[in-house]
Every structure is written in structure tokens, then in C-alpha cells.
Design an enzyme around this catalytic site. Structure first.
Site, short mmCIF file in Angstrom:
data_model
loop_
_atom_site.label_atom_id
_atom_site.label_comp_id
_atom_site.label_asym_id
_atom_site.label_seq_id
_atom_site.Cartn_x
_atom_site.Cartn_y
_atom_site.Cartn_z
N ILE A 140 0.85 -1.18 0.00
CA ILE A 140 0.00 0.00 0.00
C ILE A 140 0.89 1.24 0.00
CG2 ILE A 140 -1.89 1.19 1.13
CD1 ILE A 140 -2.52 -1.71 0.17
N LYS A 141 0.65 2.12 -0.97
CA LYS A 141 1.47 3.33 -1.08
C LYS A 141 0.89 4.45 -0.23
CE LYS A 141 3.41 4.52 -5.02
NZ LYS A 141 3.58 4.90 -6.44
N ILE A 142 1.75 5.00 0.62
CA ILE A 142 1.38 6.09 1.51
C ILE A 142 2.39 7.21 1.32
CG2 ILE A 142 1.11 6.80 3.93
CD1 ILE A 142 0.29 3.94 4.57
#
Length: 373
Positions: A140-142
Site C-alpha cells: 500500500i502506497k502512503i
């Protein structure tokens, strides 16, 4: 380093994991992604709102999906389409994930960029995307905003793999590594298996040169112009030195215990590696950033250039920190503040992704309306 037959294989042998910075339903349906694993040594995929907006606006690969989703809320439809693509890509790369002991074979999907300043909403969305894709090799890209830092820690603490995006400054990168260590420490306390939690820190490259080059051009001196094209590589090399401090020298005193518990280091990922200035070599941000234990995520054009004519050295980063620091000092001596440049780039990066997200929503709504008419 033993001789290999192709530049991408030599790059992999040098310790650089090649990830493709692109994904589309067409790539999946035609077998293109699987083919790149075999022909170009691709071992991962990154996505972002701009990539999905482009994929939805081109061709007819999504027509059937849009027809199935006709009448659906547009934001729900976007999440369905993007998570379906990421899940399918994760399945394509599952063999790589297993073969590399969970290190590679990863596919990244980004949290709604409109949440970049909202910690709690970012965490909630990250958890939902993780459940929805339901594959161990998803990340998951944050974004590495100030508000994103605690979200990174909390998401990792839940046993979720994270790709930290939009990193421009060394100071922020150090904060990202601290957030990673804190997340894994909490994950260990929560009983999660650290060996399957992956993380990369996406350090942006070409955008730094674009911004600094413009600033140096405004200075206008010969000394300033001579420094054009040097900032991005120097900045990234300093980031790698910071990575070595934390994960090799264990300067914080925290990493060794996590490693002994099975954790993998958070690898630097060179992002934005497509050359924006046509005067620069098209493989510049690949060949000048070769180092063991890093990821280079490339758009198709850069990947093709490397495969066609990339001259791959063994290591162009290790031991360069002093020279890189001198380059940055020379740039700042011309009146260009790297702190100001990187802060501006972060703000612009969030805004650009928000705009791409809006374009993705608009394109999807147009497709849904057409399918339902």
C-alpha cells in the site's frame, strides 16, 4: 560480477530490483507483464493515480468492466477497477515473490491522494485496500507527508506492507526510516510475522533535477549552469548513505533486533527515473544509481532504453556520500535552497496526484455513463 547476456540481467546481478512503473488491463490481458518478467527481468510493479488515469482513458480494455459496473458509485467503481488490476498483477508476480523469499514480486497501489494530510483516513483506506486486494505481495502506497508518517507506522504495525512515496529530502527520508522501524517494532509486539512485511521508500529523482536545474538557470552564472543535472543523483546517493547508516551500521541501535526477528530492511526505491531533460542520457537515473539492495522503478520507455543500450556498472553509489554532499553544498552556494526545493516538490507531488485522481474519477464516470446509456 559474472558476465550476463543482457543489461537488465546485469542490473539485477548488481543488486538492483527492476520494477515496472506502469500497469493496465491491457498489459494483463495480453500477457505483456508476464513477458517483461522473462524478457526484461521485471520483478515488481508500481502504480499511481496518473498511471490508472492514463490506462482508463486509452483503448477499450476496460469497456467490459465498466459495463459490469454501470450504475455503481464512481469512487467505488474506481476502487474496484484498480484493485482488480493490482490483484491480477500480484498473481502474475506471485512466483517471483515466492522465489525471492517475499522480497520482490510486489505490486503497489496508492491510497487516495486526497487523504495525504489525513492520518486516520489514510490508515483506514490502507487497511481496506489490503483486505480488498487480498494478496500477500501487495504494497500500500502512503505519501511521506508529515501526516503520512504516523500512518506508515500504524499500517506496518497492522502487518501491512507499505511503499512510502513522494520522498524528496534526506531529512524526510530519515523520518520515514524511523516510522518504518517503529511500525515493525509495533508489528512484532502485535504478534505479526515480520518476514512477510515488505517496505520500500520511494525517493524521487528526476523531479529534483528539473526543479534545481530551473533554479540554477535563473541564477544564470557559468558556475550555476555547470551544476545542472547533478542534484538528483547527489541527493539520491546521500539517501543511500543514510540507508546504510540505519540498516547496515545500525546507527539507531534498533535494526539488529528486528532483523533477528526476521525483518527485511526497507529498501530505497528510485522513483521518477524517466529522464525529463532530453539533453541527458535516457538511462541516467539507472546507471548512476546502481547499488546493492535497491529498487529502480522504471516507466516503459526507460526500461526499454536500459534493455537496448544500458551500460551497467557494478556500483555507482557506495562510497560517494562525501562527493555528493560537496555537490549539494556547491548548489546551495549558488543560492538554491534544497530544503525549499524539496518542500515545493512534495506539495506539487500531492497536488499532481490529486489532479490525476480527479481525472481518473472523471474518465471512469464517463465510461460508466456510456455503459449505462
Amino acid at each position: 560480477m559474472p558476465e550476463t547476456n543482457r543489461p537488465t540481467e546485469r542490473l539485477s546481478t548488481a543488486g538492483v530490483s527492476i520494477w515496472l512503473d506502469d500497469l493496465s488491463r491491457e498489459r494483463l490481458d495480453t500477457g505483456n507483464l508476464a513477458g517483461l518478467v522473462d524478457s526484461h527481468d521485471v520483478v515488481g510493479v508500481t502504480t499511481n493515480p496518473t498511471i490508472f488515469a492514463g490506462a482508463l482513458s486509452e483503448g477499450d480494455a476496460y469497456d467490459a468492466a465498466l459495463a459490469d459496473l454501470a450504475g455503481t458509485d464512481v469512487e467505488a467503481a474506481v476502487e474496484r477497477i484498480t484493485t482488480d488490476d493490482v490483484r491480477a498483477a500480484a498473481d502474475v508476480l506471485r512466483g517471483v515473490y515466492d522465489r525471492t523469499g517475499t522480497v520482490d514480486g510486489r505490486v503497489s497501489i496508492e491510497v487516495d491522494p486526497r487523504l495525504a494530510r489525513d492520518t486516520a483516513a489514510t490508515v483506514d483506506t490502507a487497511k481496506r485496500l489490503w483486505r480488498t486486494v487480498d494478496r500477500p505481495n501487495v504494497m500500500i502506497k502512503i505519501p511521506a507527508t508529515v501526516e503520512g508518517l504516523p500512518a506508515i507506522t500504524e499500517t506496518l504495525a497492522a502487518g501491512i506492507s507499505v511503499n512510502v512515496t513522494l520522498i524528496f529530502s534526506i531529512e524526510r527520508y530519515r523520518a520515514v526510516m524511523d516510522a518504518f522501524l517503529a511500525g515493525l517494532e509495533q508489528a512484532r509486539e502485535n504478534g505479526h510475522d515480520l518476514s512477510v512485511i515488505g517496505s520500500v521508500a520511494s525517493f524521487f529523482v528526476s523531479r529534483v533535477d528539473s526543479a534545481v536545474d530551473d533554479a540554477l538557470e535563473k541564477v544564470g552564472t557559468d558556475e550555476a549552469r555547470a551544476l545542472q543535472g547533478t542534484a538528483a543523483i547527489a541527493n539520491a546517493r546521500l539517501a543511500y548513505a543514510a540507508y546504510q547508516e540505519v540498516f547496515e551500521a545500525d546507527s539507531t541501535g534498533r535494526w539488529t533486533a528486528l532483523r533477528q526477528a526476521g525483518a527485511h530492511p526497507q529498501r530505497p526505491l528510485w522513483a521518477s527515473t524517466g529522464v525529463k531533460n532530453p539533453d541527458y542520457p535516457d538511462t541516467l537515473y539507472v546507471t548512476e544509481l546502481v547499488a546493492p539492495g535497491v529498487v529502480n522503478t522504471m516507466p516503459q520507455a526507460t526500461l526499454d532504453a536500459v534493455a537496448d543500450h544500458g551500460e551497467i556498472p557494478e556500483d555507482t553509489v557506495t562510497g560517494t556520500a562525501d562527493a555528493a554532499a560537496a555537490t549539494i553544498a556547491a548548489i546551495e552556494a549558488q543560492g538554491v535552497s534544497m530544503d525549499e526545493v524539496t518542500a515545493q516538490l512534495e506539495a506539487e507531488g500531492v497536488t499532481k496526484f490529486e489532479k490525476s485522481w480527479d481525472e481518473l474519477l472523471t474518465t471512469t464516470k464517463t465510461g460508466l455513463d456510456a455503459a449505462g446509456s
